[in-house]
Scaffold this motif. Structure first.
Motif, PDB file in Angstrom:
ATOM      1  N   GLY A  99       0.605  -1.483   0.240  1.00  0.00           N
ATOM      2  CA  GLY A  99       0.369   0.306  -0.220  1.00  0.00           C
ATOM      3  C   GLY A  99       0.609   1.528   0.441  1.00  0.00           C
ATOM      4  O   GLY A  99       0.330   2.733  -0.981  1.00  0.00           O
ATOM      5  N   VAL A 100       2.336   0.917   1.082  1.00  0.00           N
ATOM      6  CA  VAL A 100       2.681   2.210   0.649  1.00  0.00           C
ATOM      7  C   VAL A 100       3.815   2.452  -0.602  1.00  0.00           C
ATOM      8  O   VAL A 100       3.732   3.909  -1.004  1.00  0.00           O
ATOM      9  N   GLN A 103       1.276   4.481  -3.168  1.00  0.00           N
ATOM     10  CA  GLN A 103       0.633   5.777  -2.522  1.00  0.00           C
ATOM     11  C   GLN A 103       1.682   6.566  -2.776  1.00  0.00           C
ATOM     12  O   GLN A 103       1.723   7.487  -3.745  1.00  0.00           O
ATOM     13  N   LEU A 149      -4.050   2.603   1.286  1.00  0.00           N
ATOM     14  CA  LEU A 149      -3.805   1.536   2.754  1.00  0.00           C
ATOM     15  C   LEU A 149      -4.935   0.658   3.480  1.00  0.00           C
ATOM     16  O   LEU A 149      -4.631  -0.379   4.005  1.00  0.00           O
ATOM     17  N   ALA A 275       0.471   6.672   6.135  1.00  0.00           N
ATOM     18  CA  ALA A 275       1.061   5.743   6.331  1.00  0.00           C
ATOM     19  C   ALA A 275       1.298   4.439   7.805  1.00  0.00           C
ATOM     20  O   ALA A 275       1.699   4.079   7.977  1.00  0.00           O
ATOM     21  N   GLY A 280       0.629   1.325   7.547  1.00  0.00           N
ATOM     22  CA  GLY A 280       1.884   1.421   6.890  1.00  0.00           C
ATOM     23  C   GLY A 280       3.193   0.992   6.774  1.00  0.00           C
ATOM     24  O   GLY A 280       3.551   1.452   8.540  1.00  0.00           O
TER      25      GLY A 280
END
Length: 313
Positions: A99-100, A103, A149, A275, A280
């Protein structure tokens, strides 16, 4: 060729110098990481709304609202997310890093390091189209950051909470206020215009200084591979795909520079905070912000120089 070089250097060099000033202030212990974070928050809550308001206040709404530009920008954000997910799934197995990374690649620092490029080239009073694009793209960035996230955290996505968060964003409040004055034809008193102008002027300066003061190398060994992939994706691959397409579609002048500001800017600072808050990999997110910001001055200059010499703007 020389004149184009000077224009591109003039657009990027002031940002680099301001970041160096912030970094030097941190090294000289004039400010620490906590102070830089507080300064950045002050600028975000007070100065940025004024900057958004100022860039739209008195603007020609028909000129600022460019449906073709907005549609292309919105579609490209979702395209970047859609293209990055399978690549990241292939190279990274840890969910909280995935997810990090998504992004870090799609979410650019459009406001802090993107908007100054357009302002340095065209002047603060001629970037209403850029301010309008920010007002639309930044909420999409924010919403999709929560969705991405939360998805990788396997948490619960609450549309109502997301909507409230977006509407409370200072950038959006400033843009709404600016658009209200444009639509109604209202005018601020002279003293209020002066205050807004002063706060707007210092927004970019102070945010770049605080960004430079936020730099902390730390350990990068654990996140090195993923971080390099994200930085290359943000600074080279994304603009390398979408800027030529934008040129072929006929975007020129300030509209094209607005897209350069959006695609070639480094990873958004807010991605680090989100995050951390949403479980994250905070260290990876922080390194993506730091190193993409450090190299963005060179890469943004390169993209501007290429397309300036091609006569796109």
């Amino acid at each position: 060729m020389l004149s184009n070089f000077i224009i591109c250097v003039s657009a990027v060099l002031p940002m680099f110098i301001l970041m160096i000033i912030g970094f030097t202030a941190r090294a000289g212990k004039l400010i620490d990481g906590t102070g830089a974070a507080k300064l950045n928050r002050l600028v975000f809550i007070v100065c940025y709304p004024c900057m958004m308001f100022h860039n739209l206040y008195g603007a020609d709404l028909e000129e600022a609202l460019n449906p073709k530009l907005i549609c292309f920008a919105v579609i490209s954000v979702f395209a970047v997310i859609g293209l990055s997910i399978p690549l990241i799934h292939h190279m990274e197995k840890e969910s909280r890093r995935r997810g990090v990374m998504v992004q870090a690649i799609y979410r650019s620092n459009f406001v802090i390091m993107g908007l100054p490029v357009a302002m340095n080239i065209y002047g603060a009073g001629n970037v209403a189209v850029t301010a309008m694009l920010i007002a639309i793209i930044v909420p999409i960035y924010n919403v999709m950051a929560v969705v991405v996230l939360e998805t990788y955290r396997k948490g619960e996505i609450k549309p109502g909470h997301i909507l409230v968060s977006v509407l409370k964003n200072p950038l959006i409040l400033g843009a709404i206020a600016g658009l209200t004055f444009v639509v109604t034809g209202w005018k601020l008193p002279a003293f209020a215009e002066s205050v807004v102008d002063e706060l707007s002027t210092c927004a970019i300066t102070m945010s770049l200084i605080s960004l430079g003061a936020s730099f902390s190398m730390g350990s990068i060994s654990r996140t090195k591979k993923d971080m390099i992939f994200c930085v290359l994706g943000r600074l080279i691959i994304v603009p390398g795909i979408f800027l030529p397409v934008a040129a072929l579609l006929g975007f020129r002048g300030v509209t094209f520079v607005s897209l350069v500001a959006m695609y070639a800017a480094p990873t958004a600072i807010a991605s680090f905070t989100m995050a951390q808050v949403m479980d994250g990999d905070g260290e990876l997110a922080g390194n993506c912000v730091i190193f993409s910001s450090a190299f963005a001055c060179l890469s943004m200059f390169g993209w501007l120089f290429i397309f300036k010499n091609l006569g796109i703007f």
